[in-house]
Design a protein around this motif. Structure first.
Motif, PDB file in Angstrom:
ATOM      1  N   LEU A 249       9.343  15.745  -2.599  1.00 20.14           N
ATOM      2  CA  LEU A 249       9.990  14.764  -3.161  1.00 20.14           C
ATOM      3  C   LEU A 249       8.716  14.067  -4.069  1.00 20.14           C
ATOM      4  CD1 LEU A 249      11.758  12.281  -3.564  1.00 20.14           C
ATOM      5  CD2 LEU A 249      11.214  11.587  -1.561  1.00 20.14           C
ATOM      6  N   MET A 250       7.411  14.379  -3.456  1.00 14.23           N
ATOM      7  CA  MET A 250       6.027  13.540  -4.043  1.00 14.23           C
ATOM      8  C   MET A 250       5.939  14.354  -5.246  1.00 14.23           C
ATOM      9  SD  MET A 250       3.752  11.475  -4.149  1.00 14.23           S
ATOM     10  CE  MET A 250       3.841  10.838  -2.548  1.00 14.23           C
ATOM     11  N   ASP A 251       6.120  15.739  -5.669  1.00 15.88           N
ATOM     12  CA  ASP A 251       5.925  16.197  -6.619  1.00 15.88           C
ATOM     13  C   ASP A 251       6.817  16.072  -7.674  1.00 15.88           C
ATOM     14  OD1 ASP A 251       4.555  18.591  -7.880  1.00 15.88           O
ATOM     15  OD2 ASP A 251       6.635  19.432  -8.037  1.00 15.88           O
ATOM     16  N   VAL A 252       8.114  15.566  -7.261  1.00 17.69           N
ATOM     17  CA  VAL A 252       9.022  15.429  -8.560  1.00 17.69           C
ATOM     18  C   VAL A 252       8.610  13.940  -8.650  1.00 17.69           C
ATOM     19  CG1 VAL A 252      11.359  14.819  -8.925  1.00 17.69           C
ATOM     20  CG2 VAL A 252      10.835  16.657  -7.661  1.00 17.69           C
ATOM     21  N   LEU A 253       8.266  13.133  -7.876  1.00 18.41           N
ATOM     22  CA  LEU A 253       8.055  11.636  -8.311  1.00 18.41           C
ATOM     23  C   LEU A 253       6.753  11.760  -9.283  1.00 18.41           C
ATOM     24  CD1 LEU A 253       8.344   9.705  -5.033  1.00 18.41           C
ATOM     25  CD2 LEU A 253       9.767   9.657  -7.136  1.00 18.41           C
TER      26      LEU A 253
ATOM     27  N   ILE B 196      15.341  13.777 -10.338  1.00 20.13           N
ATOM     28  CA  ILE B 196      15.448  14.266  -9.056  1.00 20.13           C
ATOM     29  C   ILE B 196      16.539  14.963  -8.685  1.00 20.13           C
ATOM     30  CG2 ILE B 196      15.171  12.944  -6.537  1.00 20.13           C
ATOM     31  CD1 ILE B 196      13.728  10.869  -7.936  1.00 20.13           C
ATOM     32  N   ALA B 197      17.793  14.431  -9.034  1.00 15.14           N
ATOM     33  CA  ALA B 197      18.856  15.236  -8.412  1.00 15.14           C
ATOM     34  C   ALA B 197      18.893  16.766  -8.712  1.00 15.14           C
ATOM     35  CB  ALA B 197      20.134  14.567  -8.896  1.00 15.14           C
ATOM     36  N   ARG B 198      18.127  16.834 -10.070  1.00 11.87           N
ATOM     37  CA  ARG B 198      18.336  18.476 -10.592  1.00 11.87           C
ATOM     38  C   ARG B 198      17.415  19.141  -9.819  1.00 11.87           C
ATOM     39  NH1 ARG B 198      17.914  16.980 -15.454  1.00 11.87           N
ATOM     40  NH2 ARG B 198      15.640  16.957 -15.521  1.00 11.87           N
TER      41      ARG B 198
ATOM     42  N   VAL C 101       0.839  -1.149  -0.044  1.00 12.76           N
ATOM     43  CA  VAL C 101      -0.142   0.159   0.192  1.00 12.76           C
ATOM     44  C   VAL C 101       0.830   1.255   0.045  1.00 12.76           C
ATOM     45  CG1 VAL C 101      -1.660   1.283   1.357  1.00 12.76           C
ATOM     46  CG2 VAL C 101      -1.901  -1.210   1.120  1.00 12.76           C
ATOM     47  N   ARG C 102       1.912   1.280   0.777  1.00 12.75           N
ATOM     48  CA  ARG C 102       2.854   2.431   0.983  1.00 12.75           C
ATOM     49  C   ARG C 102       3.587   2.538  -0.826  1.00 12.75           C
ATOM     50  NH1 ARG C 102       3.768   0.229   6.122  1.00 12.75           N
ATOM     51  NH2 ARG C 102       5.591  -0.886   5.587  1.00 12.75           N
ATOM     52  N   GLN C 103       3.882   1.687  -1.151  1.00 12.23           N
ATOM     53  CA  GLN C 103       4.485   1.853  -2.448  1.00 12.23           C
ATOM     54  C   GLN C 103       3.594   2.186  -3.493  1.00 12.23           C
ATOM     55  OE1 GLN C 103       6.091  -2.130  -3.460  1.00 12.23           O
ATOM     56  NE2 GLN C 103       6.985  -2.518  -1.643  1.00 12.23           N
ATOM     57  N   ALA C 104       2.258   1.460  -3.363  1.00 12.72           N
ATOM     58  CA  ALA C 104       1.294   2.293  -4.517  1.00 12.72           C
ATOM     59  C   ALA C 104       1.043   3.766  -4.258  1.00 12.72           C
ATOM     60  CB  ALA C 104       0.097   1.303  -4.368  1.00 12.72           C
ATOM     61  N   TYR C 105       1.037   4.186  -2.877  1.00 12.09           N
ATOM     62  CA  TYR C 105       1.068   5.696  -2.527  1.00 12.09           C
ATOM     63  C   TYR C 105       2.032   6.428  -3.297  1.00 12.09           C
ATOM     64  CZ  TYR C 105       0.952   9.876   0.047  1.00 12.09           C
ATOM     65  OH  TYR C 105       0.876  11.343   0.241  1.00 12.09           O
ATOM     66  N   LEU C 106       3.295   6.041  -3.384  1.00 14.64           N
ATOM     67  CA  LEU C 106       4.292   6.494  -4.041  1.00 14.64           C
ATOM     68  C   LEU C 106       4.167   6.576  -5.487  1.00 14.64           C
ATOM     69  CD1 LEU C 106       7.590   5.137  -1.959  1.00 14.64           C
ATOM     70  CD2 LEU C 106       6.219   7.429  -1.507  1.00 14.64           C
ATOM     71  N   LEU C 107       3.632   5.610  -6.101  1.00 14.74           N
ATOM     72  CA  LEU C 107       3.236   5.567  -7.701  1.00 14.74           C
ATOM     73  C   LEU C 107       2.021   6.679  -7.995  1.00 14.74           C
ATOM     74  CD1 LEU C 107       3.313   1.836  -8.424  1.00 14.74           C
ATOM     75  CD2 LEU C 107       4.969   3.784  -9.000  1.00 14.74           C
ATOM     76  N   CYS C 108       0.995   6.438  -7.154  1.00 10.58           N
ATOM     77  CA  CYS C 108      -0.143   7.413  -7.625  1.00 10.58           C
ATOM     78  C   CYS C 108      -0.148   8.682  -6.936  1.00 10.58           C
ATOM     79  CB  CYS C 108      -1.330   6.568  -7.389  1.00 10.58           C
ATOM     80  SG  CYS C 108      -1.802   5.816  -5.981  1.00 10.58           S
ATOM     81  N   GLY C 109       0.162   8.810  -5.707  1.00  8.53           N
ATOM     82  CA  GLY C 109       0.134   9.873  -4.789  1.00  8.53           C
ATOM     83  C   GLY C 109      -1.306  10.051  -4.302  1.00  8.53           C
TER      84      GLY C 109
ATOM     85  N   LYS D  73       5.590  13.936 -11.423  1.00  5.97           N
ATOM     86  CA  LYS D  73       5.881  14.524 -12.732  1.00  5.97           C
ATOM     87  C   LYS D  73       6.809  13.565 -13.490  1.00  5.97           C
ATOM     88  CE  LYS D  73       5.436  19.416 -11.266  1.00  5.97           C
ATOM     89  NZ  LYS D  73       6.117  20.678 -11.030  1.00  5.97           N
ATOM     90  N   LEU D  74       7.329  12.492 -12.978  1.00  7.07           N
ATOM     91  CA  LEU D  74       8.084  11.533 -13.832  1.00  7.07           C
ATOM     92  C   LEU D  74       7.002  10.673 -14.730  1.00  7.07           C
ATOM     93  CD1 LEU D  74      10.689  10.300 -11.152  1.00  7.07           C
ATOM     94  CD2 LEU D  74      11.183  11.609 -13.171  1.00  7.07           C
ATOM     95  N   PRO D  75       7.591  10.260 -15.859  1.00  2.21           N
ATOM     96  CA  PRO D  75       6.611   9.412 -16.571  1.00  2.21           C
ATOM     97  C   PRO D  75       6.170   8.162 -15.727  1.00  2.21           C
ATOM     98  CG  PRO D  75       8.242  10.352 -17.835  1.00  2.21           C
ATOM     99  CD  PRO D  75       8.638  10.735 -16.438  1.00  2.21           C
ATOM    100  N   PRO D  76       4.984   7.548 -15.954  1.00  2.00           N
ATOM    101  CA  PRO D  76       4.869   6.377 -15.250  1.00  2.00           C
ATOM    102  C   PRO D  76       5.761   5.033 -15.160  1.00  2.00           C
ATOM    103  CG  PRO D  76       2.746   7.084 -16.130  1.00  2.00           C
ATOM    104  CD  PRO D  76       3.936   7.832 -16.509  1.00  2.00           C
ATOM    105  N   PRO D  77       6.354   4.868 -16.422  1.00  2.00           N
ATOM    106  CA  PRO D  77       7.356   3.780 -16.525  1.00  2.00           C
ATOM    107  C   PRO D  77       8.633   4.209 -15.749  1.00  2.00           C
ATOM    108  CG  PRO D  77       6.712   4.083 -18.588  1.00  2.00           C
ATOM    109  CD  PRO D  77       6.003   5.347 -17.873  1.00  2.00           C
ATOM    110  N   TYR D  78       9.063   5.243 -15.611  1.00  2.00           N
ATOM    111  CA  TYR D  78      10.359   5.879 -15.090  1.00  2.00           C
ATOM    112  C   TYR D  78      10.010   5.793 -13.538  1.00  2.00           C
ATOM    113  CZ  TYR D  78      12.062   7.562 -19.677  1.00  2.00           C
ATOM    114  OH  TYR D  78      12.475   7.634 -20.691  1.00  2.00           O
ATOM    115  N   ARG D  79       8.689   6.099 -13.158  1.00  2.00           N
ATOM    116  CA  ARG D  79       8.453   6.121 -11.749  1.00  2.00           C
ATOM    117  C   ARG D  79       8.740   4.930 -11.039  1.00  2.00           C
ATOM    118  NH1 ARG D  79       2.854   8.244 -10.988  1.00  2.00           N
ATOM    119  NH2 ARG D  79       3.490   9.528 -12.634  1.00  2.00           N
ATOM    120  N   ARG D  80       7.947   3.883 -11.850  1.00  2.00           N
ATOM    121  CA  ARG D  80       7.691   2.578 -11.586  1.00  2.00           C
ATOM    122  C   ARG D  80       9.341   1.901 -11.411  1.00  2.00           C
ATOM    123  NH1 ARG D  80       3.856  -2.051 -14.410  1.00  2.00           N
ATOM    124  NH2 ARG D  80       4.477  -3.709 -13.093  1.00  2.00           N
ATOM    125  N   THR D  81      10.083   2.212 -12.411  1.00  8.74           N
ATOM    126  CA  THR D  81      11.318   1.647 -12.261  1.00  8.74           C
ATOM    127  C   THR D  81      12.193   2.169 -11.235  1.00  8.74           C
ATOM    128  OG1 THR D  81      11.415   1.479 -14.708  1.00  8.74           O
ATOM    129  CG2 THR D  81      13.423   1.593 -13.656  1.00  8.74           C
TER     130      THR D  81
END
Length: 355
Positions: A185-189, A235-237, A110-118, A191-199
């Motif tokens: 951090l959540m805002d940056v995550l 994320i580093a930028r 559940v916590r991982q899915a929260y990082l994916l969808c917000g 804004k990443l494309p879903p495949p990049y966020r999942r990887t």
């Protein structure tokens, strides 16, 4: 690279066997050595080799585990040659094995899915739907090589589905995390494309290696590495303090743990999945019956032979002829002749005027 003779290490497969003989997970071993868990995974797979102080600590811990395993072996060999057979434990039912898998995976998932969808509710719903699907296909999932990975892949797919944007309940954004760093951090995550966020989540959050991440995301290893590097650079930028992967791993874990995301109980998930399966089964049966009824009615009312078109109109027979004047009598004939021969004069006489 030549190994250090002062701190010899067993082969990678033996390292993993010694860790498992001591009933230690990779996370527990990593905490004892003060290193990330993915480093332990790399050491046990042979992709990297420890050096310096970490090598000495790792070699000492493996030697301790080896001595403990040897003591257990000796104690087992000193037992009587014909020990009393232990009573066989009752096999677990499918519901018990499902509940054990759910209790082990659901909270972290559940916590991982929260990082994916917000979204908190969508994260809980994703995990619930994934386990409901797993319960419907339990004979297949129970014998899978990685049941937890099977459920994780289903939950990730549901959480990242683009169709959620059309749902009224998910159009309004939920309140962001209270901490400013967590919000950034959540805002940056997001804004990443879903495949990049999942990887990024699978590699730096869950701790999978690159081939496992590529297999779960259904991409090639070079493409997965490119997605990971692009996500880290983004994320580093935006957040330079997270340029170190170990710091990023820790921050992802902290961000996932800051919210109270309680998953429903396993019996509720199983009964909900069974209820949903019965509903769709009945809906499919009702639709099939309606289709059969419509087809039957059409076949019963459709013409069974060719009907010629209506021909052109013809004269109706058997109707009496139209009544007309008969022949004039002799007196009538004389009167008509007289009228025609009489002179047309006098003021009282009216004559037709033809124009």
């Amino acid at each position: 690279m030549t190994p250090n003779a002062a701190s010899p290490l067993p082969p990678p497969a033996e390292r993993r066997r010694l860790r498992e003989s001591g009933s230690l997970t990779q996370d527990q071993l990593a905490k004892r050595l003060g290193i990330p868990s993915r480093t332990v995974n790399a050491w046990e797979s042979g992709r990297t080799t420890p050096r310096g102080r970490k090598r000495k600590s790792y070699a000492a811990l493996l030697a301790e585990l080896s001595r403990s395993a040897a003591k257990v072996t000796v104690s087992l060999e000193k037992r009587p040659a014909a020990p009393e057979p232990a009573p066989a434990a009752a096999p677990l039912t499918p519901a018990q094995t499902f509940d054990a898998l759910y209790a082990f995976c659901a909270p972290a998932l559940v916590r991982q899915a929260y990082l994916l969808c917000g979204q908190r509710e969508l994260a809980r719903e994703s995990v619930e739907r994934a386990f409901q699907l797993a319960w419907q296909r339990w004979p297949e999932v129970a014998v899978d090589r990685d049941p937890a990975g099977w459920v994780r892949a289903s939950a990730y797919e549901y959480a990242l589905s683009p169709w959620h944007r059309f749902r009224p309940s998910h159009r309004h954004p939920e309140p962001p995390p209270p901490d400013a760093d967590d919000r950034a951090l959540m805002d940056v995550l997001l804004k990443l494309p879903p495949p990049y966020r999942r990887t990024l989540l699978l590699y730096d959050g869950v701790g999978l290696d690159l081939p496992e991440t590529a297999a779960e995301t259904e991409a090639s290893t070079p493409a997965t590495a490119g997605r990971l590097l692009h996500a880290r650079e983004t994320i580093a930028r935006r957040l330079p303090e997270l340029a170190d992967p170990s710091v990023l791993h820790r921050r992802l874990a902290e961000l996932a743990s800051v919210e109270r995301l309680n998953a429903p109980r396993p019996p509720a998930v199983r009964t909900g999945g069974e209820r949903r399966s019965r509903f769709w089964t009945r809906a499919a049966i009702a639709f099939t019956v309606a289709l059969i009824g419509t087809t039957t009615f059409t076949l019963r009312t459709a013409p069974t032979h060719y009907e010629a078109p209506v021909p052109a109109g013809v004269q109706v027979q058997g109707v009496p002829p139209r009544v007309a004047l008969g022949p004039l009598s002799e007196a009538e004939t004389q009167l008509r002749t007289k009228l025609r021969q009489a002179a047309a004069h006098g003021p009282e006489r009216l004559l037709p005027v033809f124009r």
